[in-house]
Scaffold this active site. Structure first.
Site, mmCIF file in Angstrom:
data_model
loop_
_atom_site.group_PDB
_atom_site.id
_atom_site.type_symbol
_atom_site.label_atom_id
_atom_site.label_comp_id
_atom_site.label_asym_id
_atom_site.label_seq_id
_atom_site.Cartn_x
_atom_site.Cartn_y
_atom_site.Cartn_z
ATOM 1 N N CYS A 54 9.967 62.042 38.404
ATOM 2 C CA CYS A 54 9.044 62.345 37.311
ATOM 3 C C CYS A 54 8.815 61.119 36.442
ATOM 4 C CB CYS A 54 9.600 63.499 36.477
ATOM 5 S SG CYS A 54 8.503 64.056 35.152
ATOM 6 N N CYS A 55 9.892 60.414 36.107
ATOM 7 C CA CYS A 55 9.767 59.200 35.296
ATOM 8 C C CYS A 55 8.949 58.134 36.018
ATOM 9 C CB CYS A 55 11.152 58.641 34.947
ATOM 10 S SG CYS A 55 12.057 59.580 33.694
ATOM 11 N N CYS A 59 9.999 61.654 26.219
ATOM 12 C CA CYS A 59 9.163 62.833 26.439
ATOM 13 C C CYS A 59 9.788 64.030 25.731
ATOM 14 C CB CYS A 59 9.023 63.105 27.933
ATOM 15 S SG CYS A 59 8.006 61.887 28.818
ATOM 16 N N CYS A 118 12.653 66.035 27.282
ATOM 17 C CA CYS A 118 13.810 65.216 27.632
ATOM 18 C C CYS A 118 14.480 64.586 26.419
ATOM 19 C CB CYS A 118 13.395 64.113 28.610
ATOM 20 S SG CYS A 118 12.600 64.741 30.107
ATOM 21 N N CYS A 145 15.061 55.344 32.570
ATOM 22 C CA CYS A 145 13.885 55.974 33.180
ATOM 23 C C CYS A 145 13.283 55.123 34.290
ATOM 24 C CB CYS A 145 12.823 56.242 32.115
ATOM 25 S SG CYS A 145 12.188 54.748 31.330
#
Length: 250
Positions: A124-125, A207, A210, A235
């Site tokens: 995702c990162c 984010c 997170c 990340c």
């Protein structure tokens, strides 16, 4: 403020040698602007990055500022962009992820799949941060970050000037040696905008899904990806092995 949560420093007196530290920061930023015609600051709109934007504005260094809007940023972070542009007169270019790649990932793993494994969180990162960063840095010969040694043991050896070995360009961390008090004294002294989440116990802000508040005494980055072990708390924007220190010159 809720008792027991981290609180941002409020230095009552200027930190020792702060004026000299500020002068060195301005000299470093001005030097980067002179030496590299395509330099840019990758801003996360943190307190550190606002201090760097103030230095760019104060020195009129020709350094572009960009931010990565991951699509999951807290509204408080986006508010800092508007406030900073108004306060400092610097435009902040917004870089976004590839919408189709993000949609495909979410279709396969779910909107919150990053909670399921470190691998999915890294994926995702990569989609939301690393890939946009690669595009933002394409064609550049130097970039600046707000990283500091005080952020944690994984950054203890951070140098002001490094070589980004992966991209073959220069990388600067002008606040590498700054303390928390140094950063927050600058914020207060120059009345710079800062993220409202700092007042809610969040020393490290990423984010929205997170990021959480941390308690007094916890590692400042404990609120980032808090469901993971400490060893995975990056990340991918600043990966160990990507940079090599440049020998400091007298």
């Amino acid at each position: 403020m809720t008792s027991g949560l981290w609180q941002r420093p409020r230095p009552q007196q200027p930190p020792t040698d702060f004026d000299a530290l500020l002068a060195l920061l301005h000299a470093t930023v001005a030097s980067v602007g002179r030496r590299y015609q395509r330099a840019a600051l990758a801003s996360s709109l943190s307190a550190e990055d606002t201090v760097l934007m103030h230095a760019i504005a104060a020195t009129a260094a020709p350094i572009e500022v960009f931010m990565i809007d991951t699509g999951r940023l807290p509204p408080q972070t986006l508010q800092v962009k508007e406030a900073s542009e108004g306060r400092l007169g610097l435009p902040i270019r917004v870089v976004t992820p590839d919408e189709r790649a993000v949609a495909d990932h979410e279709a396969q793993h779910g909107r919150f799949g990053f909670y399921d494994s470190v691998e999915l969180r890294h994926a995702c990162c990569t989609l939301r941060k690393v890939e946009p960063l690669e595009r933002a840095l394409a064609g550049r010969n130097a970039w600046l970050t707000g990283q500091r040694r005080a952020h944690g043991p994984e950054r203890a050896g951070l140098q002001v000037e490094e070589t980004d070995a992966l991209r073959g360009i220069a990388k600067f961390n002008p606040l590498a040696t700054w303390s928390d008090d140094d950063v927050w004294h600058a914020i207060d002294r120059f009345a710079l905008p800062f993220n409202a989440l700092y007042a809610m116990g969040c020393p490290s802000i990423g984010c929205e899904p997170c990021t959480r508040a941390v308690r007094v005494g916890e590692d400042p980055r404990a609120g980032r990806w808090w469901w993971e072990s400490a060893s995975s708390k990056e990340c991918g924007l600043h990966v160990a092995g990507r940079t090599a220190a440049v020998e400091e010159k007298n």
